[in-house]
Design an enzyme around this catalytic site. Structure first.
Site, mmCIF file in Angstrom:
data_model
loop_
_atom_site.group_PDB
_atom_site.id
_atom_site.type_symbol
_atom_site.label_atom_id
_atom_site.label_comp_id
_atom_site.label_asym_id
_atom_site.label_seq_id
_atom_site.Cartn_x
_atom_site.Cartn_y
_atom_site.Cartn_z
ATOM 1 N N SER A 276 -11.976 4.728 15.956
ATOM 2 C CA SER A 276 -11.532 3.746 14.974
ATOM 3 C C SER A 276 -12.450 3.732 13.742
ATOM 4 O O SER A 276 -12.633 4.769 13.100
ATOM 5 C CB SER A 276 -11.451 2.365 15.636
ATOM 6 O OG SER A 276 -10.785 1.446 14.819
ATOM 7 N N HIS B 78 0.993 22.246 3.683
ATOM 8 C CA HIS B 78 0.052 21.158 3.448
ATOM 9 C C HIS B 78 0.782 19.881 3.057
ATOM 10 O O HIS B 78 1.721 19.885 2.261
ATOM 11 C CB HIS B 78 -0.932 21.563 2.346
ATOM 12 C CG HIS B 78 -2.029 20.578 2.125
ATOM 13 N ND1 HIS B 78 -2.970 20.278 3.089
ATOM 14 C CD2 HIS B 78 -2.332 19.792 1.055
ATOM 15 C CE1 HIS B 78 -3.811 19.380 2.620
ATOM 16 N NE2 HIS B 78 -3.443 19.059 1.393
ATOM 17 N N ASP C 121 -0.057 3.439 17.037
ATOM 18 C CA ASP C 121 -0.675 3.103 18.328
ATOM 19 C C ASP C 121 -0.859 1.603 18.517
ATOM 20 O O ASP C 121 -1.765 1.164 19.193
ATOM 21 C CB ASP C 121 -2.020 3.822 18.456
ATOM 22 C CG ASP C 121 -3.026 3.418 17.381
ATOM 23 O OD1 ASP C 121 -2.719 2.512 16.581
ATOM 24 O OD2 ASP C 121 -4.127 3.986 17.349
#
Length: 686
Positions: free
Chosen positions: A190, A508, A464
């Site tokens: 994190s 990219h 998440d």
């Protein structure tokens, strides 16, 4: 005592087993794994803070004394919240401690394992404890794992100014190299990833340019970026307006007071992947209010203005402004007002929308400065501690760090907040804003709190639960022009459900979408690994289905893959860049379970039913077979085990001393391997 022939068979068995254990593995560094160190950089609110003051708490029996736990002591927080806040709050302008109480980060591994130790609170506040248990089970030595806690309330420049944190971190790497003789593996979670990024930039100013890459190669073997908010997270904006409770039993208003005193909150602000720190992306302000003296503004390429939402799924903030203080400073508000004079006459609020770029450059906070007393302090922190930082403006896109091996690991497919609607609550500060709606992303779609679908640029997956997919997956840009993709079940498997795509073209700043299927109710892990990359560099991205941001460092799947990749990296006979995904069997007793359909332990070749006193269910009695447990030990500590077996073999062949045997010639009863490779280690066991 076992016979010499038995030991001979054991030695031959282990030697035959060796190539199969490490078949198809590789890595750039071929040293002894026992020389590696692991350095853990924890995330936001993942380090214990302890009091460094004596504070009397009226109406409470729990006073604060030096070294008392502050973060996180739930008992003191509940019984003496005002005292506790004094030890947590910082001055929002200069980041100094409260006059009556100061707190400092704890040190060592205990500072990051459990934040609030206790029979009940310990498991609830566990962070890195499971990680360390794996280290112990796998035979890692105590001095091989090093935690580098920090005061997660501070901005990066204040970390160095007050605590010399980055000087100490550099010294930690150098001490680990000198102590153990090998480079380190960096595990950052994190906010810890932002800390590590800043350290790499700070290091450029400390080391001569021609020695910078050399220092990195010598001290850092691999960087594991776990749950990295590479483009920030929208929860940071939510924290500045309505607070973040971290799941604690405190009010949002109290948490807002606390969070806005921490400059680190702004470290996690969302920003545009199209903008660099050169020119502001003003949208709601006219030219006469821009600060032309600010040399740390943002420069955005054309895509910022051709595409909506700064590359994010939607506008991050939509906020109702209760009144219009002046048309000159808000041309966009003026345009709305001219088109709807009845709204102005009736005093109806005007809604403004802000993208990631407009949040990171301060436009959003400037727009509501007249309606919120905290915004002046936020703008001060943003300019002084971030935009004007002489080392790095962290609110700008990452380039791939110049490290040899990078593994970017994050969870996906969970419901994650990506946008908010705010309105005045009618209450006094700090509860003066209320969230009227939330925009979520989930598995490729956007929807509101009420369940209605929302237009926007939904990604291929979702985040998440804390960090949106757009921010987590930005590290895919670090992959090479061709990528190998492998999708495998997270659980132990025999390889029948493994899907592979080789040499997939990668452009990219474009997401890579594998053409693969999913079985219902099966959680997968998808590996994106360089097929072609910069010479001497490796990059891999692991997407783990349903892995929560806060719990990913406790995920057995993540830890299993990390250990396999680590052991693969150190093998001198490596033939591929990454460890094979063809099969995953149980590595620990916890991986064995009871198969109720077949009324036996699953993975019968590895696991067996073996009841031990205290087992409360069938699965708990399924354990690795003794031979399987031995194989695991050989897998993890093979060199030392072979040394031990060979040396014991030498001792049992004859009654003569080990030194006499070492001077003799190899024979049919004394394997040449023991002489040529391991004989010099026999003194360790005599």
């Amino acid at each position: 005592m076992r016979s010499p022939s038995y030991n001979h068979h054991v030695t031959v068995f282990l030697l035959l087993l060796l190539p199969h254990l490490f078949h198809g593995v590789g890595g750039d560094w071929t040293g002894d794994y026992s020389k590696l160190s692991g350095i853990i950089i924890p995330g936001l609110a993942s380090t214990q803070l302890r009091a460094w003051s004596i504070l009397d708490c009226p109406y409470s029996p729990l006073d604060f004394n030096p070294l008392d736990l502050v973060w996180l002591d739930s008992t003191r927080m509940l019984s003496a919240v005002n005292c506790w806040l004094k030890c947590m709050l910082l001055d929002p302008y200069n980041q100094t401690d409260h006059p009556e109480c100061k707190s400092r980060p704890d040190s060592g591994l205990s500072a990051i394992t459990e934040l609030d130790p206790g029979y009940i609170t310990g498991p609830l506040s566990s962070v890195w404890k499971e990680w360390l248990k794996w280290c112990v089970e796998f035979g890692i030595e105590a001095n091989a794992i090093i935690a580098v806690p920090y005061d997660w309330r501070l901005s990066p420049s204040k970390l160095e100014e007050r605590d010399l944190y980055f000087h100490k971190l550099k010294l930690t790497f150098e001490t680990a190299l000198k102590l153990r003789g090998g480079p380190s593996l960096v595990f950052a979670h994190s906010l810890g990833n932002h800390v590590f990024r800043y350290f790499l930039e700070w290091l450029k100013l400390e080391i001569a340019p021609k020695h910078y890459i050399q220092w990195l190669d010598e001290h850092i073997h691999a960087y594991f970026a776990v749950g990295a908010p590479l483009l920030g997270t929208v929860e940071a904006v939510k924290g500045t307006l309505s607070g973040l409770t971290f799941g604690l039993p405190i009010s949002e208003g109290t948490s807002r007071l606390m969070v806005n005193s921490f400059a680190s909150t702004l470290w996690m602000l969302p920003f545009s992947k199209y903008c660099r720190a050169d020119n502001t992306c003003w949208k709601h302000f006219s030219a006469d209010v821009r600060d032309k003296s600010d040399h740390h503004n943002y420069h955005c390429d054309e895509r910022e203005f051709h595409f909506n939402f700064s590359g994010w799924p939607t506008n991050i903030i939509n906020i109702e402004i209760p009144s219009i203080p002046g048309f000159g400073a808000y041309p966009s508000v003026t345009e709305v007002a001219e088109g709807n004079l009845s709204s102005i006459e009736c005093g109806l609020p005007t809604q403004l929308s802000f993208s990631g770029c407009e949040i990171s450059d301060g436009t959003f906070f400037k727009a509501i400065e007249d309606y919120d007393p905290d915004m002046k302090r936020v703008l001060h922190q943003l300019k002084k501690l971030y935009h004007d930082d002489p080392v790095l403006n962290p609110l700008s896109p990452w380039d791939r760090p110049p490290l040899k091996n990078i593994f970017c690991i994050y969870g996906t497919d969970l419901k994650t907040e990506v946008g908010y609607y705010f309105a005045p609550s009618g209450k006094p500060y700090p509860d003066n804003w209320i969230i009227t709606d939330v925009i979520y992303e989930l598995e490729g779609s956007l929807f509101s709190r009420s369940g209605n679908l929302v237009d926007g640029n939904a990604g291929a997956s979702s985040g998440d639960e804390t960090v949106p997919y757009h921010s987590l997956s930005y590290c895919k840009n670090w992959l090479g022009p061709k990528v190998n993709i492998t999708r495998a079940p997270q659980s132990e498997h025999d390889g029948s459900d493994v899907q592979v795509e080789l040499n997939v073209e990668h452009h990219h700043e474009e997401d890579i979408l594998p053409n693969m299927t999913r079985l219902p109710r099966v959680k997968y892990i998808t590996f994106y690994e360089d097929s072609e990359s910069i010479p001497g560099k490796r990059t891999a991205v692991w997407e783990i289905d349903k892995a929560n941001h806060r719990n990913i460092v406790r995920s057995p799947v993540v830890m299993r893959e990390l250990w396999l990749e680590m052991w693969h990296d150190i093998h001198p006979d490596a033939k591929s860049k990454f460890v094979t995904k063809a099969k995953r069997g149980p590595l620990r007793d916890e991986d064995c379970y009871w198969d109720y359909g077949k009324a036996r332990c699953a993975w019968t070749e590895h696991c067996e039913y073996r009841y031990l006193f205290g087992d409360v269910h069938l699965g708990q009695s399924c354990r690795l077979k003794n031979s399987s447990a031995d194989l695991l030990l050989h897998y993890l500590n093979l060199t030392r085990l072979l040394s031990f077996v060979c040396c014991r073999f030498l001792q049992l062949v004859d009654s003569t001393t080990v030194s006499d045997l070492l001077a003799a010639q190899p024979s049919q009863t004394v394997p040449r391997f023991c002489y040529e490779v391991l004989a010099d280690k026999c003194t360790l066991f005599t």
